[in-house]
Design a protein around this motif. Structure first.
Motif, PDB file in Angstrom:
ATOM      1  N   UNK A 114       0.827  -1.101  -0.055  1.00  0.00           N
ATOM      2  CA  UNK A 114      -0.176   0.007  -0.036  1.00  0.00           C
ATOM      3  C   UNK A 114       1.099   1.429  -0.085  1.00  0.00           C
ATOM      4  N   UNK A 115       2.063   1.163   0.773  1.00  0.00           N
ATOM      5  CA  UNK A 115       2.810   2.314   0.746  1.00  0.00           C
ATOM      6  C   UNK A 115       3.509   2.594  -0.476  1.00  0.00           C
ATOM      7  N   UNK A 116       4.086   1.643  -0.926  1.00  0.00           N
ATOM      8  CA  UNK A 116       4.543   1.495  -2.433  1.00  0.00           C
ATOM      9  C   UNK A 116       3.571   2.392  -3.669  1.00  0.00           C
ATOM     10  N   UNK A 117       2.453   1.653  -3.558  1.00  0.00           N
ATOM     11  CA  UNK A 117       1.584   2.279  -4.259  1.00  0.00           C
ATOM     12  C   UNK A 117       1.223   3.641  -4.035  1.00  0.00           C
ATOM     13  N   UNK A 118       1.194   4.207  -2.804  1.00  0.00           N
ATOM     14  CA  UNK A 118       0.863   5.469  -2.537  1.00  0.00           C
ATOM     15  C   UNK A 118       2.160   6.306  -3.122  1.00  0.00           C
ATOM     16  N   UNK A 176      13.157   9.982   2.397  1.00  0.00           N
ATOM     17  CA  UNK A 176      13.312  10.181   0.996  1.00  0.00           C
ATOM     18  C   UNK A 176      14.167   9.062   0.256  1.00  0.00           C
ATOM     19  N   UNK A 177      15.110   8.591   0.738  1.00  0.00           N
ATOM     20  CA  UNK A 177      15.967   7.583   0.313  1.00  0.00           C
ATOM     21  C   UNK A 177      15.107   6.358   0.061  1.00  0.00           C
ATOM     22  N   UNK A 178      14.065   5.855   0.850  1.00  0.00           N
ATOM     23  CA  UNK A 178      13.054   5.018   0.472  1.00  0.00           C
ATOM     24  C   UNK A 178      12.166   5.173  -0.599  1.00  0.00           C
ATOM     25  N   UNK A 179      11.691   6.447  -0.687  1.00  0.00           N
ATOM     26  CA  UNK A 179      10.952   6.841  -1.798  1.00  0.00           C
ATOM     27  C   UNK A 179      11.906   6.785  -3.045  1.00  0.00           C
ATOM     28  N   UNK A 180      13.140   7.012  -3.393  1.00  0.00           N
ATOM     29  CA  UNK A 180      13.954   7.033  -4.322  1.00  0.00           C
ATOM     30  C   UNK A 180      14.007   5.498  -4.695  1.00  0.00           C
ATOM     31  N   UNK A 181      14.377   4.544  -3.888  1.00  0.00           N
ATOM     32  CA  UNK A 181      14.329   3.038  -3.664  1.00  0.00           C
ATOM     33  C   UNK A 181      13.150   2.710  -4.456  1.00  0.00           C
ATOM     34  N   UNK A 182      11.973   2.960  -4.114  1.00  0.00           N
ATOM     35  CA  UNK A 182      10.696   2.494  -4.542  1.00  0.00           C
ATOM     36  C   UNK A 182      10.588   2.914  -5.932  1.00  0.00           C
ATOM     37  N   UNK A 183      10.890   4.393  -6.244  1.00  0.00           N
ATOM     38  CA  UNK A 183      10.701   4.680  -7.556  1.00  0.00           C
ATOM     39  C   UNK A 183      11.673   3.994  -8.452  1.00  0.00           C
ATOM     40  N   UNK A 184      12.769   3.898  -8.185  1.00  0.00           N
ATOM     41  CA  UNK A 184      13.860   3.080  -8.925  1.00  0.00           C
ATOM     42  C   UNK A 184      13.436   1.592  -9.329  1.00  0.00           C
ATOM     43  N   UNK A 185      13.085   0.959  -8.043  1.00  0.00           N
ATOM     44  CA  UNK A 185      12.305  -0.158  -8.450  1.00  0.00           C
ATOM     45  C   UNK A 185      11.285  -0.368  -9.228  1.00  0.00           C
ATOM     46  N   UNK A 186      10.270   0.462  -9.311  1.00  0.00           N
ATOM     47  CA  UNK A 186       9.194   0.594 -10.402  1.00  0.00           C
ATOM     48  C   UNK A 186       9.494   0.835 -11.737  1.00  0.00           C
ATOM     49  N   UNK A 187      10.582   1.912 -11.894  1.00  0.00           N
ATOM     50  CA  UNK A 187      11.251   2.349 -13.091  1.00  0.00           C
ATOM     51  C   UNK A 187      11.796   1.060 -13.876  1.00  0.00           C
ATOM     52  N   UNK A 242       4.239  12.976   2.889  1.00  0.00           N
ATOM     53  CA  UNK A 242       2.880  12.278   2.865  1.00  0.00           C
ATOM     54  C   UNK A 242       2.944  10.953   3.248  1.00  0.00           C
ATOM     55  N   UNK A 243       3.946  10.225   2.637  1.00  0.00           N
ATOM     56  CA  UNK A 243       3.783   8.664   3.054  1.00  0.00           C
ATOM     57  C   UNK A 243       4.486   8.082   4.239  1.00  0.00           C
ATOM     58  N   UNK A 244       4.829   8.973   4.777  1.00  0.00           N
ATOM     59  CA  UNK A 244       5.701   8.675   6.073  1.00  0.00           C
ATOM     60  C   UNK A 244       6.992   7.802   5.994  1.00  0.00           C
ATOM     61  N   UNK A 245       7.578   7.752   5.030  1.00  0.00           N
ATOM     62  CA  UNK A 245       9.056   7.281   4.739  1.00  0.00           C
ATOM     63  C   UNK A 245      10.228   8.160   4.215  1.00  0.00           C
TER      64      UNK A 245
END
Length: 79
Positions: A8-12, A34-45, A29-32
């Motif tokens: 759910x957090x990844x989707x958000x 910035x590094x985690x945000x970057x990692x989630x985006x990189x994984x999705x990309x 907004x998501x409570x994680x």
């Protein structure tokens, strides 16, 4: 990577990124972090490929800017 982050957090995070939000705003907004945000985006990309991911983000940003939601877009495409 990011195995302890809920789906759910990844989707958000991805939704907010596709809408054009900054990594800092997404983290707040998501409570994680910035590094985690970057990692989630990189994984999705990596799943979609950089050019497709950028095209999806560009579409999302333009939809948000013009006030079109996904349902409205799908109706126009079907017409």
């Amino acid at each position: 990577m990011n195995s302890n982050i809920s789906e759910n957090t990844k989707k958000t995070v991805i939704r907010l990124w596709v809408e054009g939000n900054s990594r800092n705003d997404i983290a707040l907004i998501s409570g994680v972090s910035e590094g985690t945000v970057s990692n989630i985006i990189a994984e999705w990309r990596q799943k979609f490929g950089d050019s497709d991911a950028e095209a999806i983000r560009e579409l999302g940003i333009n939809m948000k800017r013009t006030g079109i939601d996904a349902y409205s877009l799908s109706c126009h495409i079907l017409l």
